[in-house]
Write an enzyme that holds these catalytic residues in place. Sequence first.
Site, PDB file in Angstrom:
ATOM      1  N   HIS A   1       8.595   1.877  -5.260  1.00 26.91           N
ATOM      2  CA  HIS A   1       8.034   2.303  -3.979  1.00 26.91           C
ATOM      3  C   HIS A   1       7.595   3.759  -4.132  1.00 26.91           C
ATOM      4  O   HIS A   1       7.963   4.418  -5.110  1.00 26.91           O
ATOM      5  CB  HIS A   1       9.126   2.160  -2.908  1.00 26.91           C
ATOM      6  CG  HIS A   1       8.655   2.238  -1.490  1.00 26.91           C
ATOM      7  ND1 HIS A   1       7.592   1.508  -1.002  1.00 26.91           N
ATOM      8  CD2 HIS A   1       9.133   2.950  -0.422  1.00 26.91           C
ATOM      9  CE1 HIS A   1       7.435   1.762   0.291  1.00 26.91           C
ATOM     10  NE2 HIS A   1       8.352   2.649   0.661  1.00 26.91           N
TER      11      HIS A   1
ATOM     12  N   GLN B   1       0.815  -1.223   0.000  1.00 29.19           N
ATOM     13  CA  GLN B   1       0.000   0.000   0.000  1.00 29.19           C
ATOM     14  C   GLN B   1       0.844   1.267   0.000  1.00 29.19           C
ATOM     15  O   GLN B   1       0.355   2.335   0.353  1.00 29.19           O
ATOM     16  CB  GLN B   1      -0.905   0.039   1.237  1.00 29.19           C
ATOM     17  CG  GLN B   1      -1.991  -1.008   1.273  1.00 29.19           C
ATOM     18  CD  GLN B   1      -2.867  -0.853   2.515  1.00 29.19           C
ATOM     19  OE1 GLN B   1      -2.476  -0.201   3.475  1.00 29.19           O
ATOM     20  NE2 GLN B   1      -4.039  -1.453   2.487  1.00 29.19           N
ATOM     21  N   CYS B   2       2.113   1.165  -0.418  1.00 28.82           N
ATOM     22  CA  CYS B   2       3.013   2.312  -0.235  1.00 28.82           C
ATOM     23  C   CYS B   2       2.489   3.578  -0.893  1.00 28.82           C
ATOM     24  O   CYS B   2       2.578   4.674  -0.321  1.00 28.82           O
ATOM     25  CB  CYS B   2       4.404   1.978  -0.760  1.00 28.82           C
ATOM     26  SG  CYS B   2       4.467   1.479  -2.502  1.00 28.82           S
ATOM     27  N   GLY B   3       1.925   3.454  -2.105  1.00 23.56           N
ATOM     28  CA  GLY B   3       1.435   4.636  -2.800  1.00 23.56           C
ATOM     29  C   GLY B   3       0.235   5.254  -2.118  1.00 23.56           C
ATOM     30  O   GLY B   3       0.141   6.478  -1.991  1.00 23.56           O
TER      31      GLY B   3
ATOM     32  N   ALA C   1       1.350   6.893   1.118  1.00 24.52           N
ATOM     33  CA  ALA C   1       2.016   8.169   0.808  1.00 24.52           C
ATOM     34  C   ALA C   1       0.985   9.233   0.439  1.00 24.52           C
ATOM     35  O   ALA C   1       1.120  10.404   0.818  1.00 24.52           O
ATOM     36  CB  ALA C   1       3.016   7.972  -0.324  1.00 24.52           C
TER      37      ALA C   1
END
Length: 302
Positions: free
Chosen positions: A195, A92-94, A97
Amino acid sequence: MPHTNEDPTAQQAGVILDPPPPLPPPPQIHLLPPTVAKCKFFKKVAENSDPSTGGCEELKKMIKNRQSRFNGELKWLLYNQYVPSLIQEGPQCGLVALWMAGKLLNLAHEAPLQTIVEAAVSRGYTAQGEMFSAANMAVLAKEVFGCRSELLTGGMDGENKGKILQQLTSGLPVLIPYDEDFNHEPCQREGHRAHWAVISGVLFGVRCGSFSPDPDIPGLCYPSSDSPSLEDLNIQEIYLVAKQGKSLRYQLWEYDCISRSNGQLIHLDPKRSNDGNVYIVPSGGVKAGLCGQIVLFQPKDV
């Protein structure tokens, strides 16, 4: 007479006792995989963190610890807006962020991470939480935040560099896809470790200018009312202030380092291609979706 273990009293009464029932099995204990348990723990820590410990003081401590690496002949001019941390669960990094970026937009109504995830899934932008399209990220931000977004293509240099720095000195967030090394810093793996990070500030190494000095760290300063404009700063070095979804801490990255990482995202990690999960990758792959792309956000009233 054969030996018997039966109760004599029961024998006399002509009653044969049934054996006692077996003990019930012990209750099952479902343990989370170590990575998931660790992730949930740090997410809880992030949700309950104090801005005073995760904001300016933490960043100042990091700068002080790295001060020996900086050019002592320069003044170090810091622009930064506090952004809360949030630890991602899965890829779920995006979206994490993006959630962090939303905290810098002074939204009238907060958008929880779950709302962002559900919106991305319902629109077909993601299956597992992954975001391999910067263009979709820009559209998603408009929908969930009601903000303005701008997609930059062609990398972080040239005209885009000026836009990025102007955004950050205005206190507004930037989202940048990059290849993440094992210490979370930018590296170059051709997209295999793609990422996302939110950039909340910038540290300039400048020759001269009128600034407000930090009371604790020699050489560190902040913009003042009579500081020169961005165009007039004699900038020698640039570091970006970043956060991403695998750590609670700020990081400080050389501008050129993340620029190179952002500009070489071309392939999906083969391990991810063969892990049995479904991922949404745009036509043209990672190269078309992420390479050399950056997303800027602004409140509608700016």
